[in-house]
Design an enzyme around this catalytic site. Structure first.
Site, PDB file in Angstrom:
ATOM      1  N   GLN A   1     -33.268 -18.376 -33.430  1.00 19.27           N
ATOM      2  CA  GLN A   1     -34.407 -19.063 -34.026  1.00 19.27           C
ATOM      3  C   GLN A   1     -34.278 -19.093 -35.546  1.00 19.27           C
ATOM      4  OE1 GLN A   1     -38.382 -18.222 -32.607  1.00 19.27           O
ATOM      5  NE2 GLN A   1     -37.627 -16.798 -31.058  1.00 19.27           N
TER       6      GLN A   1
ATOM      7  N   HIS B   1     -25.381 -21.999 -19.882  1.00 19.20           N
ATOM      8  CA  HIS B   1     -26.512 -21.093 -19.644  1.00 19.20           C
ATOM      9  C   HIS B   1     -26.038 -19.652 -19.420  1.00 19.20           C
ATOM     10  CE1 HIS B   1     -30.665 -20.276 -18.407  1.00 19.20           C
ATOM     11  NE2 HIS B   1     -30.190 -19.567 -17.398  1.00 19.20           N
TER      12      HIS B   1
ATOM     13  N   ASN C   1     -33.143 -12.984 -30.954  1.00 21.23           N
ATOM     14  CA  ASN C   1     -33.615 -11.906 -30.087  1.00 21.23           C
ATOM     15  C   ASN C   1     -32.814 -12.001 -28.802  1.00 21.23           C
ATOM     16  OD1 ASN C   1     -35.677 -11.073 -31.843  1.00 21.23           O
ATOM     17  ND2 ASN C   1     -37.082 -12.613 -31.028  1.00 21.23           N
TER      18      ASN C   1
ATOM     19  N   HIS D   1     -29.461 -18.422 -27.411  1.00 21.96           N
ATOM     20  CA  HIS D   1     -30.137 -19.159 -28.480  1.00 21.96           C
ATOM     21  C   HIS D   1     -30.685 -18.213 -29.533  1.00 21.96           C
ATOM     22  CE1 HIS D   1     -33.662 -17.812 -26.228  1.00 21.96           C
ATOM     23  NE2 HIS D   1     -34.412 -18.156 -27.260  1.00 21.96           N
TER      24      HIS D   1
ATOM     25  N   CYS E   1     -34.136 -24.312 -16.631  1.00 25.59           N
ATOM     26  CA  CYS E   1     -34.095 -23.788 -18.013  1.00 25.59           C
ATOM     27  C   CYS E   1     -34.443 -24.886 -19.007  1.00 25.59           C
ATOM     28  CB  CYS E   1     -32.699 -23.241 -18.307  1.00 25.59           C
ATOM     29  SG  CYS E   1     -32.420 -22.911 -20.060  1.00 25.59           S
TER      30      CYS E   1
ATOM     31  N   CYS F   1     -31.274 -25.841 -21.355  1.00 28.25           N
ATOM     32  CA  CYS F   1     -30.030 -26.440 -20.857  1.00 28.25           C
ATOM     33  C   CYS F   1     -29.979 -27.941 -21.205  1.00 28.25           C
ATOM     34  CB  CYS F   1     -29.912 -26.242 -19.342  1.00 28.25           C
ATOM     35  SG  CYS F   1     -29.226 -24.634 -18.860  1.00 28.25           S
TER      36      CYS F   1
ATOM     37  N   HIS G   1     -30.774 -18.189 -21.820  1.00 28.10           N
ATOM     38  CA  HIS G   1     -29.865 -19.182 -22.393  1.00 28.10           C
ATOM     39  C   HIS G   1     -29.547 -18.762 -23.833  1.00 28.10           C
ATOM     40  CE1 HIS G   1     -28.236 -23.384 -22.176  1.00 28.10           C
ATOM     41  NE2 HIS G   1     -28.073 -23.078 -23.459  1.00 28.10           N
TER      42      HIS G   1
ATOM     43  N   SER H   1     -37.469 -14.546 -23.947  1.00 29.29           N
ATOM     44  CA  SER H   1     -38.023 -15.005 -22.684  1.00 29.29           C
ATOM     45  C   SER H   1     -37.104 -15.972 -21.948  1.00 29.29           C
ATOM     46  CB  SER H   1     -39.398 -15.641 -22.923  1.00 29.29           C
ATOM     47  OG  SER H   1     -39.342 -16.534 -24.009  1.00 29.29           O
TER      48      SER H   1
HETATM   49  O1  LIG Z   1     -40.439 -16.945 -30.151  1.00 31.05           O
HETATM   50  P1  LIG Z   1     -40.340 -16.279 -28.805  1.00 31.05           P
HETATM   51  O2  LIG Z   1     -38.927 -16.088 -28.353  1.00 31.05           O
HETATM   52  O3  LIG Z   1     -41.229 -16.921 -27.776  1.00 31.05           O
HETATM   53  O4  LIG Z   1     -40.969 -14.822 -29.037  1.00 31.05           O
HETATM   54  C1  LIG Z   1     -40.246 -13.687 -29.417  1.00 31.05           C
HETATM   55  O5  LIG Z   1     -39.790 -13.763 -30.771  1.00 31.05           O
HETATM   56  C2  LIG Z   1     -40.800 -13.826 -31.777  1.00 31.05           C
HETATM   57  C3  LIG Z   1     -40.132 -13.787 -33.141  1.00 31.05           C
HETATM   58  O6  LIG Z   1     -39.316 -12.635 -33.290  1.00 31.05           O
HETATM   59  C4  LIG Z   1     -41.833 -12.699 -31.630  1.00 31.05           C
HETATM   60  O7  LIG Z   1     -42.907 -12.940 -32.511  1.00 31.05           O
HETATM   61  C5  LIG Z   1     -42.358 -12.598 -30.194  1.00 31.05           C
HETATM   62  O8  LIG Z   1     -43.191 -11.467 -30.077  1.00 31.05           O
HETATM   63  C6  LIG Z   1     -41.173 -12.502 -29.230  1.00 31.05           C
HETATM   64  O9  LIG Z   1     -41.636 -12.428 -27.895  1.00 31.05           O
END
Ligand SMILES: O=P(O)(O)O[C@H]1O[C@H](CO)[C@@H](O)[C@H](O)[C@H]1O
Ligand SMILES: O=P(O)(O)O[C@H]1O[C@H](CO)[C@@H](O)[C@H](O)[C@H]1O
Lengths: 350, 350
Positions: free
Chosen positions: A170, A115, A155, A168, A52, A55, A166, A163
């Site tokens: 943004q 994790h 997300n 997290h 990961c 981590c 873990h 993806s």
């Molecule tokens: O930034 P990541 O986790 O790679 O990507 C994810 O979040 C982003 C922001 O919401 C989006 O634009 C992507 O389509 C989604 O897969």
């Protein structure tokens, strides 16, 4: 003839916060589902995963090595959608082809070194550390002259494009104010100018009288399914005090926000006994140097699931070309969330 | 220092048709994908499926039996989100809780009796029959005093919430004008009032000079990736003649629309050698009894796939809370679609 009944008859509801409508079709929840089934996320993760890139102590795609962090950790996204050093420029052909350079910063926040955890499995003091980091980041990024809006979000789950399991979130911070908070600014400003109070303060007052859409409360925050909710189990966390951004919260209020997030996400997980997917994020005043007394801090949760761990709501066709549409009423969903326990299903011995 | 380059640098583009912005991050297409993989649809279907409620002669959930239709077939959705007989009513508490009853009709259109076909596998004369039915339905529904907007659309593939692979589309027709066409009305009207020509006529002229976003053309229609496209391979079909709705098309223009749909969807299928998922739909003037000379007929295609048959674009987090965001440029996507053959991959002997 029968009179209009919002639990029975199709109707539209107005989203007073964003200035948009949603189509509600309560009778439609009876339709059988023969479409795509989602795969519930595999739930057994190790506390530490050597592969990961989030981590502690592991290296990331860019080659950098994560510190052996013990609570939260933040860094610049190695594949950010926004970058700081963009030459200014753009084009405008007759108002029909219009583009402008955009600059900004994308950050990744690890919520925990573990994790195998998610927010509902963390303690209030641990989530409080996440809140503290949100405050710090909002303050630092928002103070930059080239940043006029800071979007903090998470997300959760593969269904929401996440993806890496873990825990997290943004932060995307940028020069311009994006469309969603811009719409909310218009609505909140108009209301504030007319009434001298924030739109969400007055809205909260009505919801606290009615109670039918309230999911949970604590001293400083209320969680409810908005009257205009689009997603089946969409919720909003609203601060009782009308603050414009998260930096204005007192230490006690920060604890309360952590408590609200924890209790809400536990209820979500308990709804279908899975790690409940969603996108969530804070909406706050633009950091354009103005005061924005019309703004009222809140946090949206947009979860995709509809009937079970494997049947989601699709926002397609009519929704993309017309208006968002929902099948169960917000009042029904609030009731379902109110029924849930605040003890996480995994914490209960089988 | 380098100057702004839209193939390299993050920027925002303005959607002149809807009045919104999209964030474009061309550099970001290099990021690795470790997230959810989609299951490509299983491709071998029989020409007739005894369990399909859309096949000729079969019975539907409501008990009705489909006729043994030989080209197209239309009926009222057994689980429509809109119903005609809704008592009028609603509520309004201080502008904050606002709802109003909504009435309408939901129709289902079978494109073909053949369970195993999709639009790109049908002939132009067969698709022309679908176009003719769209015309008829728009005319009949639009003439009703209780219907002020008619949305014709198709959800294709399980990824787009389509629960039955039998080739079919839908029509939702209703009392009010939904948000998306309402925004397009505002933009088109402002442009028309200023220039005396439709926004899309002038936009098309620019695109036909530049050619970089054009995918294909025929005598009466042009297919292109809009300058402001949100979805990776989003396209729009625009009529060369500024007509307000599909009923104004001449017989030759109807054939041309069928040809454009066929050639575009063949290219889509050939892109990743699969039955390409999308939501598509016509945008036309509201049927509110007014002329709407500002309106210009077009058809949107919103496909979710990004890099391959199994990796899709997720509109989550930032997109739900901020603005739509895309990774590859519209010009790149148009180039990829232009490269594709117009012979369907399944029609080519292996
Ligand atoms: O930034 P990541 O986790 O790679 O990507 C994810 O979040 C982003 C922001 O919401 C989006 O634009 C992507 O389509 C989604 O897969
Ligand atoms: O009407 P269907 O095919 O059952 O349902 C599908 O299309 C509808 C209209 O776009 C959406 O509201 C649903 O979420 C989707 O699953």
């Amino acid at each position: 003839s029968a009179s209009f009944d919002s639990t029975e008859h199709p109707h539209r509801r107005f989203n007073a916060l964003a200035g948009e409508w949603v189509l509600v079709s309560p009778h439609r929840s009876k339709r059988p589902w023969q479409g795509q089934q989602e795969e519930p996320e595999q739930e057994h993760r190790p506390a530490y995963d050597p592969t990961c890139y989030l981590c502690p102590g592991n290296s990331r795609v860019g080659g950098e090595v994560n510190p052996k962090y013990t609570d939260t950790f933040v860094f610049n996204n190695d594949f950010g959608a926004l970058t700081p050093d963009v030459p200014t420029g753009g084009l405008n052909e007759g108002g029909l082809l219009r583009a402008e350079a955009e600059s900004g910063v994308c950050r990744v926040i690890c919520f925990s070194p573990r994790h195998d955890l998610t927010l509902p499995q963390m303690t209030v003091p641990a989530i409080r550390k996440v809140v503290d980091l949100w405050v710090e980041e909002f303050a630092t990024l928002g103070a930059r002259p080239d940043i006029n809006y800071v979007q903090i979000f998470e997300n959760k789950g593969p269904m929401m494009g996440c993806s890496n399991p873990h825990p997290h979130g943004q932060i995307w911070a940028q020069r311009t104010v994006p469309g969603e908070p811009a719409k909310e600014t218009v609505q909140q400003l108009a209301y504030f100018q007319e009434h001298g109070r924030t739109l969400l303060a007055d809205y909260l007052k009505i919801e606290l009288e009615k109670k039918e859409r309230v999911v949970l409360e604590n001293e400083h925050f209320v969680v409810l399914v908005p009257f205009w909710a689009v997603w089946p189990f969409e919720t909003i966390i609203i601060s009782r005090r009308a603050v414009q951004d998260i930096t204005q919260l007192t230490p006690a209020e920060r604890d309360s926000l952590a408590d609200a997030v924890r209790r809400l996400t536990i209820r979500y997980d308990n709804l279908f006994n899975i790690s409940f997917p969603y996108s969530a994020g804070l909406h706050q005043r633009p950091t354009d140097g103005q005061e924005h007394p019309e703004w009222h801090l809140h946090m949206h949760f947009f979860p995709p699931l509809l009937r079970s761990a494997t049947v989601r709501k699709f926002m397609v066709g009519y929704e993309m070309l017309g208006d968002p549409q929902r099948d169960v009423t917000p009042e029904f969903s609030a009731g379902r969330l109110r029924e849930q326990s605040e003890v996480h299903y995994k914490a209960v011995p089988a």
